[in-house]
Motif scaffolding. Structure first.
Motif, PDB file in Angstrom:
ATOM      1  N   PRO A   1     -16.882 -12.377 -12.210  1.00 33.10           N
ATOM      2  CA  PRO A   1     -17.848 -11.300 -12.550  1.00 33.10           C
ATOM      3  C   PRO A   1     -19.212 -11.349 -11.779  1.00 33.10           C
ATOM      4  O   PRO A   1     -19.649 -12.599 -11.977  1.00 33.10           O
ATOM      5  CB  PRO A   1     -17.969 -11.329 -14.305  1.00 33.10           C
ATOM      6  CG  PRO A   1     -16.840 -12.255 -14.652  1.00 33.10           C
ATOM      7  CD  PRO A   1     -16.588 -13.169 -13.440  1.00 33.10           C
ATOM      8  N   THR A   2     -19.511 -10.271 -11.081  1.00 31.84           N
ATOM      9  CA  THR A   2     -21.082 -10.188 -10.582  1.00 31.84           C
ATOM     10  C   THR A   2     -21.642  -8.958 -11.065  1.00 31.84           C
ATOM     11  O   THR A   2     -21.178  -8.354 -12.119  1.00 31.84           O
ATOM     12  CB  THR A   2     -20.788 -10.196  -8.878  1.00 31.84           C
ATOM     13  OG1 THR A   2     -19.997  -9.027  -8.782  1.00 31.84           O
ATOM     14  CG2 THR A   2     -19.923 -11.077  -8.295  1.00 31.84           C
ATOM     15  N   THR A   3     -22.955  -8.808 -10.564  1.00 29.96           N
ATOM     16  CA  THR A   3     -23.459  -7.585 -11.082  1.00 29.96           C
ATOM     17  C   THR A   3     -22.936  -6.177 -10.436  1.00 29.96           C
ATOM     18  O   THR A   3     -22.699  -5.265 -11.273  1.00 29.96           O
ATOM     19  CB  THR A   3     -24.963  -7.801 -10.537  1.00 29.96           C
ATOM     20  OG1 THR A   3     -25.119  -7.726  -9.042  1.00 29.96           O
ATOM     21  CG2 THR A   3     -25.823  -8.678 -11.265  1.00 29.96           C
TER      22      THR A   3
ATOM     23  N   GLY B   1     -14.925  -8.398 -13.121  1.00 28.14           N
ATOM     24  CA  GLY B   1     -14.549  -9.416 -12.343  1.00 28.14           C
ATOM     25  C   GLY B   1     -12.914  -9.097 -12.203  1.00 28.14           C
ATOM     26  O   GLY B   1     -12.622  -7.715 -12.383  1.00 28.14           O
ATOM     27  N   GLY B   2     -12.055 -10.005 -12.131  1.00 28.37           N
ATOM     28  CA  GLY B   2     -10.502  -9.667 -12.138  1.00 28.37           C
ATOM     29  C   GLY B   2      -9.835 -10.072 -10.743  1.00 28.37           C
ATOM     30  O   GLY B   2     -10.530 -10.675  -9.998  1.00 28.37           O
ATOM     31  N   ILE B   3      -8.962  -9.422 -10.594  1.00 25.54           N
ATOM     32  CA  ILE B   3      -7.985  -9.701  -9.495  1.00 25.54           C
ATOM     33  C   ILE B   3      -8.197  -8.364  -8.477  1.00 25.54           C
ATOM     34  O   ILE B   3      -8.034  -7.443  -8.711  1.00 25.54           O
ATOM     35  CB  ILE B   3      -6.578  -9.684  -9.576  1.00 25.54           C
ATOM     36  CG1 ILE B   3      -6.444 -10.883 -10.681  1.00 25.54           C
ATOM     37  CG2 ILE B   3      -5.568 -10.100  -8.382  1.00 25.54           C
ATOM     38  CD1 ILE B   3      -4.994 -11.171 -11.199  1.00 25.54           C
ATOM     39  N   VAL B   4      -8.379  -8.824  -7.180  1.00 23.03           N
ATOM     40  CA  VAL B   4      -8.734  -7.674  -6.001  1.00 23.03           C
ATOM     41  C   VAL B   4      -7.689  -7.890  -5.165  1.00 23.03           C
ATOM     42  O   VAL B   4      -7.494  -8.993  -4.840  1.00 23.03           O
ATOM     43  CB  VAL B   4     -10.058  -8.049  -5.489  1.00 23.03           C
ATOM     44  CG1 VAL B   4     -10.149  -6.932  -4.414  1.00 23.03           C
ATOM     45  CG2 VAL B   4     -11.124  -8.041  -6.524  1.00 23.03           C
TER      46      VAL B   4
END
Length: 109
Positions: free
Chosen positions: A51-53, A58-61
């Motif tokens: 997770p970022t700003t 977050g997660g799977i890209v």
């Protein structure tokens, strides 16, 4: 000096070998240094991101991975058939690509 390639960004191509054999897609980017191309919707890689700003979840890209140019064949825009690419001088003296099966100038879709 950059290598000349038979495939350019925006071309429709057919994959000749690998996991995505006989699938078709549009070229998103060509890396002439490594002789690879990114094809839309093919050779999908999954990357786990924290997770970022920008992406608080977050997660799977999922994104496209590179395919070597030797495993791609240009599809003729007019006939829709894949074929080998040749180059010949046009009316203005510039080199134009053509598909050797149909012997007609290629045009991007």
């Amino acid at each position: 000096m950059q290598k000349k390639t038979h495939i350019k960004k925006g071309d429709m191509v057919k994959v000749l070998a690998g996991e995505d054999r006989s699938k078709q897609g549009r070229v998103l980017d060509v890396d002439r240094q490594r002789s690879t191309a990114l094809v839309e919707g093919l050779r999908i890689n999954k990357k786990h991101s924290k997770p970022t700003t920008a992406t608080p979840q977050g997660g799977i890209v999922e994104k496209e991975g590179p395919i070597h140019l030797s495993n791609l064949m240009l599809i003729d825009a007019k006939t829709g058939e894949p074929g080998r690419v040749g180059r010949k001088a046009g009316k203005d003296g510039k080199l134009e690509r053509f598909v050797k099966v149909t012997n007609k100038k290629t045009a991007k879709k």
